[in-house]
Every structure is written in C-alpha cells, then in structure tokens.
Design an enzyme around this catalytic site. Structure first.
Site, PDB file in Angstrom:
ATOM      1  N   LYS A  25      31.588  50.606  22.460  1.00 11.86           N
ATOM      2  CA  LYS A  25      31.988  50.170  23.796  1.00 11.86           C
ATOM      3  C   LYS A  25      33.410  50.663  24.112  1.00 11.86           C
ATOM      4  CE  LYS A  25      32.071  45.754  26.196  1.00 11.86           C
ATOM      5  NZ  LYS A  25      32.102  44.311  26.017  1.00 11.86           N
ATOM      6  N   ASN A  42      34.722  25.245  40.276  1.00 10.36           N
ATOM      7  CA  ASN A  42      33.356  25.754  40.101  1.00 10.36           C
ATOM      8  C   ASN A  42      32.321  24.657  40.322  1.00 10.36           C
ATOM      9  OD1 ASN A  42      33.947  28.371  39.603  1.00 10.36           O
ATOM     10  ND2 ASN A  42      33.120  28.432  37.530  1.00 10.36           N
ATOM     11  N   PHE A  53      29.209  28.790  51.064  1.00 12.64           N
ATOM     12  CA  PHE A  53      28.420  28.082  50.050  1.00 12.64           C
ATOM     13  C   PHE A  53      27.580  26.950  50.636  1.00 12.64           C
ATOM     14  CE2 PHE A  53      29.282  29.706  45.754  1.00 12.64           C
ATOM     15  CZ  PHE A  53      30.076  30.767  46.135  1.00 12.64           C
ATOM     16  N   LEU A  54      27.049  27.204  51.842  1.00 10.48           N
ATOM     17  CA  LEU A  54      26.141  26.240  52.470  1.00 10.48           C
ATOM     18  C   LEU A  54      24.709  26.764  52.472  1.00 10.48           C
ATOM     19  CD1 LEU A  54      28.168  25.046  55.624  1.00 10.48           C
ATOM     20  CD2 LEU A  54      27.890  23.862  53.455  1.00 10.48           C
ATOM     21  N   CYS A  62      28.307  31.195  35.152  1.00 10.00           N
ATOM     22  CA  CYS A  62      29.405  30.226  35.326  1.00 10.00           C
ATOM     23  C   CYS A  62      28.946  28.837  35.750  1.00 10.00           C
ATOM     24  CB  CYS A  62      30.398  30.774  36.341  1.00 10.00           C
ATOM     25  SG  CYS A  62      30.942  32.427  35.896  1.00 10.00           S
ATOM     26  N   LYS A 100      26.772  26.776  33.239  1.00  9.91           N
ATOM     27  CA  LYS A 100      27.539  26.450  32.028  1.00  9.91           C
ATOM     28  C   LYS A 100      28.672  25.457  32.333  1.00  9.91           C
ATOM     29  CE  LYS A 100      30.570  29.892  31.031  1.00  9.91           C
ATOM     30  NZ  LYS A 100      31.944  29.418  31.108  1.00  9.91           N
ATOM     31  N   LYS A 131      21.996  37.100  41.610  1.00  9.79           N
ATOM     32  CA  LYS A 131      22.502  37.290  42.977  1.00  9.79           C
ATOM     33  C   LYS A 131      22.652  38.785  43.196  1.00  9.79           C
ATOM     34  CE  LYS A 131      27.499  37.238  42.311  1.00  9.79           C
ATOM     35  NZ  LYS A 131      28.771  36.732  42.786  1.00  9.79           N
TER      36      LYS A 131
HETATM   37  C1  UGA Z   1      31.322  31.844  40.401  1.00  9.63           C
HETATM   38  C2  UGA Z   1      32.435  31.439  41.400  1.00  9.63           C
HETATM   39  O1  UGA Z   1      32.043  31.767  42.739  1.00  9.63           O
HETATM   40  C3  UGA Z   1      33.747  32.145  41.071  1.00  9.63           C
HETATM   41  O2  UGA Z   1      34.784  31.667  41.924  1.00  9.63           O
HETATM   42  C4  UGA Z   1      34.107  31.856  39.608  1.00  9.63           C
HETATM   43  O3  UGA Z   1      35.325  32.493  39.216  1.00  9.63           O
HETATM   44  C5  UGA Z   1      32.986  32.336  38.721  1.00  9.63           C
HETATM   45  O4  UGA Z   1      31.786  31.616  39.070  1.00  9.63           O
HETATM   46  C6  UGA Z   1      33.377  32.091  37.267  1.00  9.63           C
HETATM   47  O5  UGA Z   1      33.608  30.935  36.884  1.00  9.63           O
HETATM   48  O6  UGA Z   1      33.600  33.067  36.525  1.00  9.63           O
HETATM   49  P1  UGA Z   1      29.567  33.870  40.260  1.00  9.63           P
HETATM   50  O7  UGA Z   1      28.844  33.041  39.256  1.00  9.63           O
HETATM   51  O8  UGA Z   1      29.848  35.290  39.942  1.00  9.63           O
HETATM   52  O9  UGA Z   1      31.018  33.201  40.602  1.00  9.63           O
HETATM   53  O10 UGA Z   1      28.707  33.883  41.598  1.00  9.63           O
HETATM   54  P2  UGA Z   1      28.643  33.100  42.991  1.00  9.63           P
HETATM   55  O11 UGA Z   1      28.757  34.096  44.062  1.00  9.63           O
HETATM   56  O12 UGA Z   1      29.531  31.945  43.037  1.00  9.63           O
HETATM   57  O13 UGA Z   1      27.116  32.610  42.970  1.00  9.63           O
HETATM   58  C7  UGA Z   1      26.639  31.678  42.005  1.00  9.63           C
HETATM   59  C8  UGA Z   1      25.231  31.279  42.318  1.00  9.63           C
HETATM   60  O14 UGA Z   1      25.191  30.406  43.442  1.00  9.63           O
HETATM   61  C9  UGA Z   1      24.287  32.421  42.666  1.00  9.63           C
HETATM   62  O15 UGA Z   1      23.062  32.241  41.980  1.00  9.63           O
HETATM   63  C10 UGA Z   1      24.087  32.322  44.162  1.00  9.63           C
HETATM   64  O16 UGA Z   1      22.859  32.806  44.588  1.00  9.63           O
HETATM   65  C11 UGA Z   1      24.199  30.829  44.355  1.00  9.63           C
HETATM   66  N1  UGA Z   1      24.605  30.443  45.730  1.00  9.63           N
HETATM   67  C12 UGA Z   1      25.836  30.755  46.199  1.00  9.63           C
HETATM   68  C13 UGA Z   1      23.723  29.717  46.536  1.00  9.63           C
HETATM   69  O17 UGA Z   1      22.583  29.403  46.121  1.00  9.63           O
HETATM   70  N2  UGA Z   1      24.118  29.343  47.786  1.00  9.63           N
HETATM   71  C14 UGA Z   1      25.346  29.650  48.281  1.00  9.63           C
HETATM   72  O18 UGA Z   1      25.637  29.261  49.440  1.00  9.63           O
HETATM   73  C15 UGA Z   1      26.228  30.376  47.474  1.00  9.63           C
END
Ligand code: UGA
Length: 442
Positions: free
Chosen positions: A36, A209, A250-251, A261, A264, A321
C-alpha cells in the site's frame, strides 16, 4: 511549517496527511502495509475519494508528503503525530482500541523530542487520558509527550472538501503548550477553532454523529407513520426544513443509515453509557429503528410479490451511499442475501461498488438464487419483474420513469431513496413503492 507524522492511511489518516501537506506542513504517513505504501508513493490512493489523488500527487512532487512503513524514523523527529487508525465495533458494541494502543506503544519507543500525539480516531470518552498514560509509562527517551483530541468530521465522498473547508476544528487539550501547538498547526487552514478539554472534544464527536443518526432515524420513524396516515414524508420534511432550528439537512427518510461511522458510533456511545449505569434511550431507539428500516424494501417487495423464486430482480446501487465504494453496513448487504435465499435472479448495477460486493457475493449461483453484475442500470432493468433501488447514484437518478416502463417486463419499482416523484412514476405507468409516501396507482 511543522514536521508531522500520521499513523494509518484510511479515510481519516490519509486525508489528514494530504490536507496537512497541502497547508504547508512536512508530512510522513505511516502504514504497516508495504504494498500500500509503495502504491501511495506513486500518488495512487487506496480509497476512492474525489480530488484526493490530485492533491496527493501535487504534494508528493512538492516534497511535502511522504509514505513509509518505518514508523520509528517517522515518529522520531515529529513535532506532532496524528493517529487516524480504525476503531471498529466489537461484538458487544464497544469500540476496539487495539490499533490506537499499538500506535501509542510505537510512538513511546520512537519519539526523540517533545511531541504532541493527536488522536483523530473516534474514541470513547476517557481514551485520550489512557493513551497519554500508556505512552508516558513506556517512553524510552526523556521527552515531553502529551495527548490531544482532535476529532474528524469528514464524510466519505466529500472527505477532502470537508477537511479543507471544515465547519469547525475541535481541539481538546489539557495544557497551554498542547493548545498552542495544535492551534499553530491549524492556523494555515483559516477555520474556526473550538478549543475545549479532552473529554469534551471526545464527546463532541460522538454527540455530533449520533445526533445526525438520531435525526435520520426520527425521519424514518415519521416516514413509517406517514405511510399509515396517508401523508408524504418528503412534503413533511420540506415543511420542517424552513425552520432554522430544525435545518434542511439530514431529513431524508430512506432505508436507514450505513457506513463506517453512524452504526459504530451509536453503538459505542450506548455501550459507554451502560458502563456508567445510564440508559441512553435516544440511542437505543435510533439503533432499533435503523436495523428495522434496512429491511423495509425487501419487506415491501415480498408483500407485493409473495415469492422471488426464479424472478428477475434488478438491484440498482450497492454502496451505503453515493460517491464511495464502501459497503460497510450498506442496506444492500442486508437485503441481497434474503432475495437470494428466496431464489431471486438478481441483475445488479453499481458504478463503483461491484468489485467490493463480489467479495461477498461472487457472480453466479448462491443457493436457490443467482447474481449477475451488469455495466448499466438499463442492462439490469431489461426484462426485470421488479427493481429495488438501494443507492441514489447520479447514474441511477438519470434513469427516467419511462425507461422503467419500457425496459422492465413489469414496471414494479421499490425505491429505498425516494428518488422519483410519485405522480410522474404513475403517469409513466410504473407501480412505484417508496419510503413514507403513497404508492403510485396505475
Ligand atoms: C458521517 C458524518 O456525516 C461525518 O460528519 C463524520 O465525520 C463521519 O460520519 C465519521 O464519523 O467519520 P459518512 O458516514 O461518510 O459521514 O456519511 P453520511 O453522508 O453522513 O451518511 C451516512 C448514512 O446516512 C448514509 O447511509 C446515508 O445514506 C444516510 N443518510 C444521510 C440518510 O439516510 N438520510 C439523510 O438525510 C442523510
């Protein structure tokens, strides 16, 4: 300019290292995987992340970004070592700290000058204190080592932007020396800095989170109720979003949150609370709603079709996602095995997640069912009896209602991401089931 080392080259470590170099620091990223490291030295990123490779190459060429497996040399002369290794979930829901502890021991045996150890990994409250103790107990040289908490808020798919243009930098320190040094490191970023103590910084990460996860589960809970009472969750969310106190992000109701994330971190905080004899009821409900929500699409399809035996099912989207090839806790992984068990003939499409998905389900038969991977949504839809949408990729959103009608044998669509307008699907003759909205009648 500071001499920085970064332990771990996953999403957090690699992006941190690259963005620190981009802001003028001299950075050495350390990983245990030699192959890597060789690839990264050539400017190739082991993870798919928009804009990352360009910045890697730019900073490697500028001589500010280095990769090595030789942690001793990297940590020896570092002003600060950032720890960005994984803290996966253990069976019981607690966070596994073995990788953080290993790095801490390596730092203790290597540092030859005063050094600030900065924990970026998401760790349970109190871990920074423990790691500082662990390092100081096993220090080889007579130097000052302190630990600071500096949680990461990047999201996969927008990691570089989230780091370079972060809403805030949270730093948790216990001395002026640590606070000043970390502030100095972040000065070139020109971002607001929230300086608190270590335990508060650790809690800010979990609380942020878990609040977002709670928001999603709340919307999914309301969506399920909308289905029963005849309301439309998207209209409801729109009406709510105009209130600044609620916000518009996030609605989106859907088939639950996935990724590395939220699942967990909700479990870890709930576990931590129990250790302190406290029932964190908001998180218990969030977790329960999410695990039930993940199977909503399969359940709707099963109720409608009765059987999947020998039925051609188009599966659109596999990753948790869009914008990532990550499958961790992806709803597709919870639904596909149920479809296969029931004898479905799956044609799956994902723009970049297929190779990873094949590691779970290789192409071919699995028990009663079968899975074939195709290169376009159209190929998946051709002649299908049902379509299940798990991820809102642009390539999938580009499929028009008319295409479902024209390509499928029966235009029956189950959408876990509420991509389409219910009326437009009905007008095109598609029977459309989504989340928290009426079923289109044709
Ligand atoms: C998330 C947080 O958004 C970050 O701020 C944080 O730093 C990160 O975790 C971490 O702790 O490292 P991530 O897991 O990459 O980031 O993705 P998100 O975009 O937050 O989405 C998480 C999940 O929620 C996805 O499965 C997405 O589809 C879902 N989601 C998101 C919904 O079902 N509805 C929403 O309105 C938004």
């Amino acid at each position: 300019m500071k001499n920085l080392a970064v332990a771990g080259t996953g999403y957090v470590g690699l992006v941190t290292g690259v963005c620190m170099a981009e802001n003028g620091h001299n950075v050495t990223c350390v990983d245990i995987d030699e192959q890597k490291v060789i690839t990264m030295r050539e400017g190739t990123s082991p993870i798919y992340e928009a804009g990352l490779e360009e910045l890697m190459r730019k900073n490697i060429e500028a001589g500010r970004l280095h990769f090595t497996i030789d942690y001793q040399t990297a940590y020896k002369e570092a002003d600060a070592v950032f720890i960005g290794v994984g803290t996966p979930e253990k069976e019981d829901g607690s966070a596994d700290l073995q990788y953080v502890e290993t790095v801490a021991k390596q730092i203790a045996e290597s540092v030859a000058k005063d050094c600030l150890v900065v924990i970026k990994s998401t760790v349970p409250i109190g871990t920074n204190d423990k790691i500082e103790e662990l390092i100081n107990d096993s220090l080889v040289n007579n130097v000052r080592v302190e630990v600071a908490s500096n949680p990461e808020f990047l999201a996969q798919g927008s990691a570089v932007k989230d780091t370079l243009e972060a809403a805030r930098i949270v730093i948790g320190t216990e001395s002026e020396w640590a606070e000043n040094l970390l502030t100095e490191i972040y000065t070139p970023f020109y971002l607001p800095i929230v300086s608190v103590n270590r335990r508060s910084a650790e809690m800010i990460k979990y609380a942020s989170n878990d609040f977002l996860a709670l928001k999603i589960s709340y919307m999914n809970d309301i969506a399920n109720l909308c289905e029963l009472v005849g309301a439309d969750i998207q209209d409801v969310a729109k009406g709510m979003s105009y209130d600044d106190r609620i916000g518009s992000k996030f609605l989106n109701a859907g088939i639950g949150y996935g990724g590395s994330c939220f699942p967990k971190d909700t479990s870890a905080l709930e576990f931590l609370a129990r250790q302190y004899g406290y029932d964190l009821r908001t998180m218990q409900a969030t977790i329960k709603i999410n695990s039930e929500q993940k199977l909503k699409l399969y359940e709707k399809a099963k109720k409608r079709l009765a059987t999947f035996d020998g039925i051609k099912v188009a599966v659109l989207g596999l990753t948790f996602k869009p914008g990532t090839d990550d499958l961790r806790e992806a709803p597709s992984l919870a639904n596909v095995p149920l479809l296969l068990e029931q004898g479905a003939d799956i044609y799956a499409y994902d723009p970049i997640g297929v190779d990873n998905f094949k590691q779970f389900y290789s192409e071919g038969s699995h028990g009663q069912g079968n899975i074939t991977y195709v290169g376009s949504p159209e190929d998946a839809l051709e002649g299908a009896t049902a379509c299940l949408i798990f991820t809102e990729w642009g390539e999938i959103k580009a499929v028009t209602p008319k295409q479902y009608k024209d390509l499928m044998q029966t235009p029956l669509v189950f959408d876990g991401r509420n991509i389409y307008d219910v009326q437009e699907m009905a007008d095109s003759g598609v029977e459309y089931h989504s989340i928290g909205r009426p079923v289109s009648s044709i």
